[in-house]
Enzyme design. Structure first.
Site, PDB file in Angstrom:
ATOM      1  N   TYR A   1       0.982  -1.334   0.042  1.00 27.91           N
ATOM      2  CA  TYR A   1       0.070   0.008  -0.086  1.00 27.91           C
ATOM      3  C   TYR A   1       0.971   1.179   0.125  1.00 27.91           C
ATOM      4  O   TYR A   1       2.035   1.306  -0.168  1.00 27.91           O
ATOM      5  CB  TYR A   1      -1.065  -0.027   1.225  1.00 27.91           C
ATOM      6  CG  TYR A   1      -1.816  -1.315   1.116  1.00 27.91           C
ATOM      7  CD1 TYR A   1      -2.726  -1.242   0.052  1.00 27.91           C
ATOM      8  CD2 TYR A   1      -1.854  -2.135   2.165  1.00 27.91           C
ATOM      9  CE1 TYR A   1      -3.525  -2.509  -0.188  1.00 27.91           C
ATOM     10  CE2 TYR A   1      -2.682  -3.362   1.825  1.00 27.91           C
ATOM     11  CZ  TYR A   1      -3.707  -3.330   0.918  1.00 27.91           C
ATOM     12  OH  TYR A   1      -4.440  -4.511   0.633  1.00 27.91           O
TER      13      TYR A   1
ATOM     14  N   GLY B   1      -5.077 -14.619  11.565  1.00 28.73           N
ATOM     15  CA  GLY B   1      -6.066 -14.125  10.628  1.00 28.73           C
ATOM     16  C   GLY B   1      -7.063 -15.146  10.352  1.00 28.73           C
ATOM     17  O   GLY B   1      -8.098 -15.446  10.921  1.00 28.73           O
TER      18      GLY B   1
ATOM     19  N   ARG C   1       2.913  -1.779  11.085  1.00 30.14           N
ATOM     20  CA  ARG C   1       3.149  -2.949  10.241  1.00 30.14           C
ATOM     21  C   ARG C   1       3.937  -2.621   9.038  1.00 30.14           C
ATOM     22  O   ARG C   1       3.830  -1.798   8.379  1.00 30.14           O
ATOM     23  CB  ARG C   1       1.818  -3.669   9.944  1.00 30.14           C
ATOM     24  CG  ARG C   1       1.866  -4.790   8.944  1.00 30.14           C
ATOM     25  CD  ARG C   1       0.535  -5.482   8.672  1.00 30.14           C
ATOM     26  NE  ARG C   1       0.361  -6.484   9.820  1.00 30.14           N
ATOM     27  CZ  ARG C   1      -0.473  -7.633   9.706  1.00 30.14           C
ATOM     28  NH1 ARG C   1      -1.061  -7.940   8.435  1.00 30.14           N
ATOM     29  NH2 ARG C   1      -0.761  -8.324  10.532  1.00 30.14           N
TER      30      ARG C   1
END
Length: 791
Positions: A573, A718, A621
């Site tokens: 990102y 997750g 992160r």
């Protein structure tokens, strides 16, 4: 069949013996360039599984091996003046020379033709005149090299130096001597193979090797069979205490760098690879001889189960290659651990011992507890003591702090994009999704990536925090978590950058929207992958807006009641793409060297930290590697972590990849944990900052093992929580733990006992376990005697 075998080592000879037994009419010829009494190395170790296969296939060979075995169950670890013994493992070893002799005798009995001191004919000639050509010609296989365009080998030469030696000291068990010297950390891998000898492998990092002066003979050309006597004398001096007055034995012993051999294909027409020609696995995890003999067993079976050579070789590769690749993954983790062994020099001795034993990720805490409950109890109590915990509990249920935030346990529900928001507003789905995970017992539940503006979204379904309506909707979620559970709830803030304006995951992951809803920006006009958006290069005005958007979203996050805020600088990102040289090709102050690539992500982090009161920790992160050759390196990852720590990060959440579609991740069990381990020991540990491990950690045993070994402080899971929202509570029930680290909601307390399962009336064969010479003890040592016995 008419079979040609190049290489008369254990793998080639054992295959010849097996084939001849299956059908005496086979015409088998072996070419071996060495003399029959030439052998290199000292001892070879076998597993129970391999020995069972040998016993089933050839009782004669197995009986001959069995009579020569040294057997034991213990591993001894000596580190920093402390010694630990771990039992219950099970090893069998023998002299490589004796193994070779008995296999030579066996093929002679079976009328296999062996040409010693003879180079094999050209392989093209052999394949034209034989039904099958077996290349068992070792690490430097001429056959593999000749057909490299078909086999497509990769040879990974590692950086540690090692030298294969022996000693006339017969060890009682597997020995790891880890020695802190003035030059750095050195280690010995030792194990007995007879009543009067042991293998004695010395290994160290190349830098340590140079500082210790072992490079003095680096340019020496030793003739075949001649050993590096200077190195031997130095080793005898450095390890005099461990040798206890015994001699070092040599056999063509010189310094080597281990090379991991992999091949995409193992056969070409009627030519097939076996053993080291096809694959190698680091000596710290297993024997190459063991793997070669397993290959021989499988290849023989396949040749007699299939009607054609082609079908048989396809079946052989299909059967063995996945098994070997699994072994190689474990071996890779092990060899990398030993390459970085100096990183653990400051660990407490008990934790170091556990770390060493679990280095390959194949052995876990539960495995060790089954084998040696006493040692496991020591590890748990030492961990509780190091955490200043009032009581011993499973590591995952020990409390922990991230900055000023106290968590009841070390389980984090990892951020997972759900793509289910309307205009950036979270709804009932988010309340149930995150609320159920909080009820399920996790210490910290993280939101998915919450976008700081409408143009920061990945998809139209991504939630945000750029409006007060969104803030108030998030408040509904945090209020539920705080009033109904003892969990904490965290907010992950991010900007999609060049990966934005795409379809919902189930409509086409990473595919651009049919009609682009918003323009995407990035550090450079480079797409994430083929068919993806080409971003506009961000201007200074764009960057200023992003910084302001992050700060405003962080303020709303505080107002929404989040306990922790994480800045998402991973997975390709916007912030991650600035950090990566794969995505960032700028020529201004925000591109080029790592210091420049860090500049913008740190500006964002600083803005978030300023916007958030000190009572709320801010974490980050990162992607520790891009999984491509020219991407972020391990050294970069450590420097990136250090930079965020210097700017006030309370924890580093260590993920990897998703920066480019060209990535080739090394997927596997807990495959990203080594990156967390590296950052914890090289960057975060000295600062007291917590490190979070992620990536295919799916069992409580894996999680406890990661924590007990000191590879991370917390674990984020997750998909595991998608499969079982109550995973943490169920893990507590499985481990029979009750305490503050896993409090069941009062409404669910009736279900906190593990449901009963079907019972069996089978009577265990306890008496058959008491064989002659065995005591029933976890600890069985090799004690040399007239025959070699257990004690």
């Amino acid at each position: 069949m008419k079979i040609a075998i190049t290489g008369g080592g254990p793998g080639g000879l054992y295959f010849a013996a097996l084939m001849k037994q299956m059908d005496p009419a086979h015409q088998i010829t072996v070419w071996e360039r060495n003399a029959p009494d030439d052998t290199f190395g000292f001892g070879v170790v076998f597993s129970d599984e391999t020995l069972s296969g040998i016993d089933n296939a050839d009782e004669t060979v197995h009986a001959a091996m069995e009579s020569r075995f040294a057997r034991w169950t213990d591993i001894d670890i000596e580190f920093d003046g402390h010694r630990f013994t771990v039992g219950g493992q099970g090893f069998a070893a023998m002299s490589r020379k004796e193994l070779l002799q008995l296999l030579q005798q066996r093929v002679a009995e079976l009328d296999v033709t062996v040409h010693y001191r003879t180079e094999a004919p050209d392989v093209d000639e052999l394949r034209a005149s034989h039904d099958l050509v077996l290349a068992a010609d070792g690490l430097n296989s001429a056959v593999r090299t000749k057909y490299a365009d078909v086999f497509r080998p990769s040879l990974d030469r590692r950086r540690n130096k090692y030298i294969w030696l022996g000693t006339d000291l017969a060890f009682e068990a597997f020995q790891f001597f880890v020695k802190q010297t003035e030059w750095g950390t050195m280690q010995i891998h030792g194990y007995p193979y007879s009543e009067n000898g042991s293998t004695f492998i010395v290994e160290m990092h190349e830098d340590v090797w140079q500082r210790a002066g072992f490079d003095r003979t680096a340019d020496a050309a030793f003739p075949p069979g001649v050993s590096d006597e200077y190195a031997v004398a130095r080793i005898a001096e450095i390890f005099s205490d461990e040798l206890r007055g015994h001699r070092i034995l040599t056999n063509n012993s010189k310094w080597l760098n281990f090379t991991t051999v992999r091949n995409e294909r193992w056969h070409d027409g009627n030519v097939v690879l076996l053993g080291d020609a096809a694959h190698t696995a680091h000596f710290s995890i297993g024997s190459g001889t063991k793997l070669a003999m397993e290959d021989a067993l499988a290849l023989t079976a396949c040749l007699h189960e299939h009607p054609t050579v082609t079908e048989a070789l396809d079946a052989y590769q299909a059967e063995r290659k996945p098994v070997v690749e699994s072994t190689q993954r474990a071996a890779q983790a092990s060899l990398e651990w030993f390459e970085n062994i100096g990183m653990y020099a400051d660990q407490e001795p008990a934790q170091f011992a556990f770390n060493l034993l679990t280095r390959s990720r194949r052995i876990t805490f539960d495995n060790l507890r089954e084998r040696d409950a006493e040692f496991a109890a020591v590890i748990e109590s030492e961990f509780a003591r190091s955490q200043q915990s009032p009581g011993v509990a499973p590591a995952m249920f020990q409390p922990v702090t991230i900055g000023p935030l106290e968590l009841k346990n070390r389980v984090i529900v990892s951020p997972m994009d759900m793509y289910s928001a309307e205009a950036g507003v979270p709804g009932d789905f988010h309340l149930v999704h995150l609320g159920s995970k909080a009820l399920g017992g996790a210490g910290l539940v993280m939101s998915e990536m919450v976008c700081v503006s409408a143009e920061a979204r990945i998809t139209p379904g991504c939630p945000g925090l750029w409006t007060d309506e969104q803030r108030d909707a998030w408040r509904r979620v945090t209020d539920f978590v705080h009033t109904r559970t003892s969990a904490k709830v965290g907010l992950q803030l991010g900007h999609a950058g060049r990966k934005g304006s795409t379809k919902l995951m189930w409509e086409g992951i990473d595919e651009p929207l049919d009609e682009a809803n918003w323009e995407v920006t990035g550090p450079s006009p480079l797409p994430y992958g083929p068919g993806c958006h080409i971003p506009r290069e961000a201007t200074r005005e764009d960057l200023d807006k992003v910084v302001a958007d992050f700060a405003a979203a962080a303020e709303r996050g505080v107002q929404a009641g989040f306990d922790l805020i994480e800045v998402h600088a991973a997975h390709g990102y916007l912030l991650s793409s600035f950090l990566s040289p794969v995505a960032n090709r700028r020529t201004d102050a925000y591109g080029g060297c790592l210091e420049n690539r860090l500049r913008f992500p740190l500006e964002v982090f600083d803005a978030v930290r300023r916007a958030v009161p000190s009572r709320i920790p801010v974490t980050v992160r990162i992607s520790a590697t891009d999984w491509v050759p020219d991407g972020t390196t391990e050294g970069d990852a450590v420097d990136i972590a250090r930079a965020f720590i210097e700017h006030g990060a309370a924890a580093i959440d260590v993920s990897s990849g998703q920066v480019t579609k060209d990535e080739k991740p090394a997927f596997g069990r807990s495959y990203q944990t080594p990156f967390a381990d590296m950052i914890r020991h090289k960057a975060a540990g000295p600062a007291g900052v917590k490190v979070i491990a992620v990536g295919a950690i799916s069992s409580y045993d894996d999680m406890n093992s990661v924590l007990l070994a000191g590879r991370a402080d917390l674990c984020a899971l997750g998909r595991t929580h998608l499969y079982d929202p109550q995973w943490t509570l169920h893990a507590a029930a499985e481990q029979e733990y009750r305490g503050a680290g896993a409090e069941w909601p009062v409404q669910w307390k009736a279900g906190r006992r593990k449901p009963p399962t079907s019972r069996t009336d089978k009577i265990p064969p306890r008496l058959s376990l008491l064989r002659e010479g065995e005591t029933g003890s976890t600890h069985l040592r090799w004690t040399p005697g007239p025959r070699g016995v257990f004690e």
